[in-house]
Design a protein around this motif. Structure first.
Motif, PDB file in Angstrom:
ATOM      1  N   ALA A 287       0.841  -1.198   0.000  1.00 44.34           N
ATOM      2  CA  ALA A 287       0.000   0.000   0.000  1.00 44.34           C
ATOM      3  C   ALA A 287       0.873   1.244   0.000  1.00 44.34           C
ATOM      4  CB  ALA A 287      -0.938   0.004   1.203  1.00 44.34           C
ATOM      5  N   ILE A 288       0.493   2.210  -0.811  1.00 45.48           N
ATOM      6  CA  ILE A 288       1.179   3.501  -0.886  1.00 45.48           C
ATOM      7  C   ILE A 288       0.163   4.589  -0.541  1.00 45.48           C
ATOM      8  CG2 ILE A 288       2.430   5.117  -2.353  1.00 45.48           C
ATOM      9  CD1 ILE A 288       3.979   2.604  -1.768  1.00 45.48           C
ATOM     10  N   SER A 289       0.535   5.451   0.416  1.00 40.10           N
ATOM     11  CA  SER A 289      -0.346   6.523   0.855  1.00 40.10           C
ATOM     12  C   SER A 289       0.016   7.830   0.161  1.00 40.10           C
ATOM     13  CB  SER A 289      -0.244   6.696   2.378  1.00 40.10           C
ATOM     14  OG  SER A 289      -0.966   7.834   2.804  1.00 40.10           O
ATOM     15  N   ASN A 290      -0.998   8.491  -0.409  1.00 42.03           N
ATOM     16  CA  ASN A 290      -0.846   9.802  -1.049  1.00 42.03           C
ATOM     17  C   ASN A 290       0.289   9.833  -2.060  1.00 42.03           C
ATOM     18  OD1 ASN A 290      -2.995  10.774   0.436  1.00 42.03           O
ATOM     19  ND2 ASN A 290      -1.713  11.646   2.041  1.00 42.03           N
ATOM     20  N   GLY A 291       0.421   8.735  -2.771  1.00 44.05           N
ATOM     21  CA  GLY A 291       1.309   8.702  -3.928  1.00 44.05           C
ATOM     22  C   GLY A 291       2.760   8.390  -3.657  1.00 44.05           C
ATOM     23  N   SER A 292       3.211   8.421  -2.387  1.00 40.69           N
ATOM     24  CA  SER A 292       4.650   8.249  -2.178  1.00 40.69           C
ATOM     25  C   SER A 292       5.035   7.521  -0.891  1.00 40.69           C
ATOM     26  CB  SER A 292       5.341   9.619  -2.189  1.00 40.69           C
ATOM     27  OG  SER A 292       4.827  10.439  -1.153  1.00 40.69           O
ATOM     28  N   THR A 293       4.165   7.485   0.102  1.00 42.92           N
ATOM     29  CA  THR A 293       4.546   6.961   1.414  1.00 42.92           C
ATOM     30  C   THR A 293       4.043   5.538   1.605  1.00 42.92           C
ATOM     31  OG1 THR A 293       4.380   9.199   2.320  1.00 42.92           O
ATOM     32  CG2 THR A 293       4.478   7.369   3.894  1.00 42.92           C
ATOM     33  N   SER A 298      -1.360  -4.004   7.803  1.00 45.05           N
ATOM     34  CA  SER A 298      -1.605  -5.142   8.691  1.00 45.05           C
ATOM     35  C   SER A 298      -1.850  -4.692  10.127  1.00 45.05           C
ATOM     36  CB  SER A 298      -0.420  -6.112   8.642  1.00 45.05           C
ATOM     37  OG  SER A 298       0.764  -5.491   9.143  1.00 45.05           O
ATOM     38  N   GLU A 299      -1.651  -3.397  10.408  1.00 48.69           N
ATOM     39  CA  GLU A 299      -1.896  -2.869  11.743  1.00 48.69           C
ATOM     40  C   GLU A 299      -2.580  -1.508  11.633  1.00 48.69           C
ATOM     41  OE1 GLU A 299       2.477  -0.799  12.441  1.00 48.69           O
ATOM     42  OE2 GLU A 299       2.073  -2.770  13.298  1.00 48.69           O
ATOM     43  N   ALA A 300      -3.240  -1.089  12.718  1.00 49.79           N
ATOM     44  CA  ALA A 300      -3.905   0.212  12.747  1.00 49.79           C
ATOM     45  C   ALA A 300      -2.867   1.320  12.884  1.00 49.79           C
ATOM     46  CB  ALA A 300      -4.903   0.269  13.906  1.00 49.79           C
ATOM     47  N   HIS A 301      -3.180   2.490  12.329  1.00 47.91           N
ATOM     48  CA  HIS A 301      -2.248   3.617  12.354  1.00 47.91           C
ATOM     49  C   HIS A 301      -2.935   4.857  12.923  1.00 47.91           C
ATOM     50  CE1 HIS A 301       1.032   1.860   9.905  1.00 47.91           C
ATOM     51  NE2 HIS A 301       0.045   1.150   9.387  1.00 47.91           N
ATOM     52  N   THR A 302      -2.211   5.553  13.810  1.00 47.53           N
ATOM     53  CA  THR A 302      -2.656   6.860  14.290  1.00 47.53           C
ATOM     54  C   THR A 302      -2.089   7.906  13.344  1.00 47.53           C
ATOM     55  OG1 THR A 302      -2.731   6.113  16.598  1.00 47.53           O
ATOM     56  CG2 THR A 302      -2.622   8.485  16.204  1.00 47.53           C
ATOM     57  N   LEU A 303      -2.979   8.659  12.677  1.00 46.81           N
ATOM     58  CA  LEU A 303      -2.569   9.576  11.624  1.00 46.81           C
ATOM     59  C   LEU A 303      -3.147  10.963  11.868  1.00 46.81           C
ATOM     60  CD1 LEU A 303      -3.316   7.263   8.559  1.00 46.81           C
ATOM     61  CD2 LEU A 303      -1.076   7.695   9.580  1.00 46.81           C
ATOM     62  N   PRO A 304      -2.451  12.014  11.381  1.00 50.78           N
ATOM     63  CA  PRO A 304      -3.056  13.347  11.409  1.00 50.78           C
ATOM     64  C   PRO A 304      -4.362  13.349  10.628  1.00 50.78           C
ATOM     65  CG  PRO A 304      -0.707  13.476  10.893  1.00 50.78           C
ATOM     66  CD  PRO A 304      -1.075  12.033  10.833  1.00 50.78           C
ATOM     67  N   ILE A 305      -5.313  14.144  11.098  1.00 48.56           N
ATOM     68  CA  ILE A 305      -6.601  14.158  10.421  1.00 48.56           C
ATOM     69  C   ILE A 305      -6.423  14.652   8.987  1.00 48.56           C
ATOM     70  CG2 ILE A 305      -7.862  14.524  12.567  1.00 48.56           C
ATOM     71  CD1 ILE A 305      -8.209  17.449  11.760  1.00 48.56           C
ATOM     72  N   GLY A 306      -7.292  14.184   8.106  1.00 46.75           N
ATOM     73  CA  GLY A 306      -7.214  14.571   6.708  1.00 46.75           C
ATOM     74  C   GLY A 306      -7.658  13.434   5.814  1.00 46.75           C
ATOM     75  N   THR A 307      -7.487  13.634   4.527  1.00 48.85           N
ATOM     76  CA  THR A 307      -7.892  12.651   3.519  1.00 48.85           C
ATOM     77  C   THR A 307      -6.667  11.920   3.002  1.00 48.85           C
ATOM     78  OG1 THR A 307      -9.776  14.017   2.872  1.00 48.85           O
ATOM     79  CG2 THR A 307      -9.068  12.336   1.319  1.00 48.85           C
ATOM     80  N   TYR A 308      -6.783  10.613   2.901  1.00 49.22           N
ATOM     81  CA  TYR A 308      -5.674   9.773   2.458  1.00 49.22           C
ATOM     82  C   TYR A 308      -6.116   8.956   1.245  1.00 49.22           C
ATOM     83  CZ  TYR A 308      -3.467  10.987   6.863  1.00 49.22           C
ATOM     84  OH  TYR A 308      -2.909  11.683   7.905  1.00 49.22           O
ATOM     85  N   GLN A 309      -5.319   9.038   0.162  1.00 47.58           N
ATOM     86  CA  GLN A 309      -5.527   8.182  -1.009  1.00 47.58           C
ATOM     87  C   GLN A 309      -4.555   7.014  -0.918  1.00 47.58           C
ATOM     88  OE1 GLN A 309      -4.951  11.677  -1.736  1.00 47.58           O
ATOM     89  NE2 GLN A 309      -7.151  12.071  -1.678  1.00 47.58           N
ATOM     90  N   LEU A 310      -5.073   5.810  -0.965  1.00 44.30           N
ATOM     91  CA  LEU A 310      -4.257   4.611  -0.840  1.00 44.30           C
ATOM     92  C   LEU A 310      -4.300   3.821  -2.137  1.00 44.30           C
ATOM     93  CD1 LEU A 310      -5.367   3.385   2.714  1.00 44.30           C
ATOM     94  CD2 LEU A 310      -3.484   4.904   2.131  1.00 44.30           C
ATOM     95  N   ALA A 311      -3.123   3.409  -2.602  1.00 42.53           N
ATOM     96  CA  ALA A 311      -3.007   2.540  -3.777  1.00 42.53           C
ATOM     97  C   ALA A 311      -2.576   1.163  -3.290  1.00 42.53           C
ATOM     98  CB  ALA A 311      -1.997   3.120  -4.770  1.00 42.53           C
ATOM     99  N   LEU A 312      -3.443   0.142  -3.487  1.00 34.78           N
ATOM    100  CA  LEU A 312      -3.197  -1.214  -3.002  1.00 34.78           C
ATOM    101  C   LEU A 312      -2.882  -2.128  -4.169  1.00 34.78           C
ATOM    102  CD1 LEU A 312      -4.945   0.223  -0.774  1.00 34.78           C
ATOM    103  CD2 LEU A 312      -5.790  -2.032  -0.161  1.00 34.78           C
ATOM    104  N   SER A 313      -1.915  -3.017  -3.970  1.00 30.38           N
ATOM    105  CA  SER A 313      -1.538  -3.931  -5.047  1.00 30.38           C
ATOM    106  C   SER A 313      -0.960  -5.210  -4.458  1.00 30.38           C
ATOM    107  CB  SER A 313      -0.510  -3.268  -5.978  1.00 30.38           C
ATOM    108  OG  SER A 313       0.686  -2.956  -5.263  1.00 30.38           O
TER     109      SER A 313
END
Length: 515
Positions: A287-293, A298-313
């Motif tokens: 999985a890649i978050s917002n195009g680069s990260t 497999s685990e839950a993540h604490t993230l800053p609020i906002g919108t995240y685009q995920l690319a799964l493969s």
């Protein structure tokens, strides 16, 4: 709380021999330049339709009631630091009452009351005196007993009996005075206090505060900068607070050393966060978050609020793009299922080519479409292989030799089938078809051409075997057997006098591109 502290102050006054004197008016005057009483929005009419006079009452307490006698009171309003009392023109006296501080009866106005004019009255509640505080430096901040009371000069500041520390600060100038108020002084007069200030430059240091993410910097209740703040402060310990939208503020304490550069890196505000918890099928996906990260789902993540685009493969599965919004102090949950790659596609268009192995075979071009696994195909085979030489004789009974020919066979075929997936990469399509065969002849001996353009119609039954090594590519083989259903006369003669047959067994091998 204020009344409780005031009660303590009064009690202390009694214990030290200072007695409260009760309510009294210590000053009453006309405010010549104040037009409040005659301004639209702040003026009021008395019962006779005339514009009332306005008395701005300065007092350290609230809870007063007023009685204007036979002429009455027009209105009373509470304002910041003042009570606005509207009275009719020619009012003569006033009775002032307070539940704690008693009653002031028959206060006669010392000057005539005129309509549409503004007056000021100072009421002493008997626990202190009014003071006017000035400083040598204009607009210095004045602190009385540690409380910021505003900028100098301060007028009509009520101070309770007792000891008070008055401090003034402006830039690098500071001053402090201590006053003691007792009832032995002239209580009816306003006390004047001038705070002497001196240059304290030797006690100041340069301060440079920086913070990441262009956060706002707050100091002593004021926004003093964004990302960076430069100032000079007196030696000592201070606190700055950093703030930003959608973040929790952070405080940073620092100590200023006099006559030095003090560089402070403030803690940035903590972004509001939420939890993103995603379950994937299969579990092991990239999985890649917002195009680069890269992100491990497999685990839950604490993230800053906002919108995240995920690319799964994942290899062997169709890639998927999803989007989620993480909200403050909330958990965003979802289950994501990746579909296996369909190498054998139930819906597709395709085209390809191959070689047909049969008597008089050739190159085959084909195209078709699959919809819900129903396969409709059209193909054309260009004949390449020649038949053996075939002699032609007359049919008049004399069997006269005419010429010798050989032939190539071209076939136009339409096939209908149902595609079935045997495995991820394997498929089979049973087919029923209709074929039109045409012979093209070449003279090898003699001059006359016979049988050129002969045609036959056939029905075929067979299967298309598919192997998909990668997406969008099939390797295929189509074994089939066709039966001649009708032939023209020349084709009939060729069948009777040679080894050429209409139909028969054939197999085409080749490749197909699908999309």
């Amino acid at each position: 709380m204020k009344r409780f502290l005031l009660s303590i102050a009064v009690s202390l006054a009694f214990t030290t021999g200072v007695v409260a004197q009760g309510l009294k008016v210590v000053d009453f005057k006309l405010l010549e330049t104040d037009l409040t009483a005659n301004t639209h929005g702040t003026s009021k009419q008395d019962q006779n339709g005339e514009t009332a006079a306005l008395i701005k009452i300065v007092t350290p307490e609230r809870g007063f009631t007023f009685d204007g006698g036979s002429l009455g009171i027009v209105a009373t309003e509470e304002h910041a630091g003042e009570i606005w009392l509207y009275v009719p023109r020619r009012a003569q006296k006033l009775i002032i009452r307070h539940q704690t501080f008693g009653v002031l009866r028959d206060f006669f106005y010392p000057i005539p009351i005129e309509g549409a004019r503004t007056y000021e009255m100072l009421i002493d509640i008997g626990t202190g005196r009014y003071a006017t505080i000035t400083t040598q430096v204009a607009k210095a901040n004045v602190y009385i007993d540690g409380e910021n009371c505003g900028e100098a000069p301060l007028y009509n500041k009520y101070l309770n009996y007792g000891k008070h520390t008055i401090r003034a600060i402006k830039d690098r100038y500071e001053g402090q005075e201590e006053v003691v108020l007792t009832t032995s002084e002239e209580d009816n007069k306003t006390m004047f206090v001038n705070v002497n200030m001196r240059d304290m430059s030797d006690h100041f240091g340069n301060v440079n505060v920086t913070v990441e993410n262009q956060a706002d910097i707050w100091f002593e209740g004021r926004n003093v900068g964004t990302g960076y703040w430069q100032t000079q402060l007196r030696e000592g310990t201070y606190v700055v607070e950093t703030r930003k939208v959608d973040c929790d503020p952070e405080k940073t304490s620092f100590t200023v050393v006099a006559q030095r550069d003090n560089n402070i890196k403030a803690a940035p505000p903590s972004p509001h966060t939420g939890i993103l918890s995603l379950y994937t099928r299969p579990r092991d996906v990239s999985a890649i978050s917002n195009g680069s990260t890269p992100i491990d789902l497999s685990e839950a993540h604490t993230l800053p609020i906002g919108t995240y685009q995920l690319a799964l493969s994942r290899k062997g599965y169709v890639s998927k793009n999803v989007e989620y919004t993480v909200n403050h102090n909330e958990t965003t949950r979802d289950t994501i299922t990746l579909d296996r790659v369909k190498y054998i596609k139930p819906n597709a268009f395709y085209f390809g080519a191959g070689y047909s192995i049969r008597q008089m075979g050739g190159i085959t071009a084909l195209a078709g479409a699959v919809y819900n696994n129903i396969d409709l195909e059209v193909s054309y085979t260009f004949g390449l292989s020649n038949s053996s030489d075939i002699p032609w004789y007359s049919t008049d009974g004399n069997d006269t030799y005419l010429s010798t020919m050989n032939y190539k066979r071209s076939t136009l075929a339409f096939k209908l089938g149902y595609q079935m997936e045997l495995d991820t990469h394997l498929g089979i399509t049973p087919q029923l078809g209709y074929e039109m065969e045409r012979l093209s002849g070449t003279v090898t001996d003699g001059t006359n051409t016979y049988g050129d353009g002969s045609t036959a119609n056939c029905i075929s039954i067979g299967a298309k075997l598919l192997y998909a090594p990668i997406q969008n590519l099939y390797l295929f083989a189509t074994p089939a057997f066709s039966i001649g259903m009708s032939k023209d006369s020349n084709f009939e003669r060729l069948v009777d006098n040679s080894d050429i047959t209409a139909g028969g067994f054939m197999m085409t091998i080749g490749a197909i591109f699908n999309f």
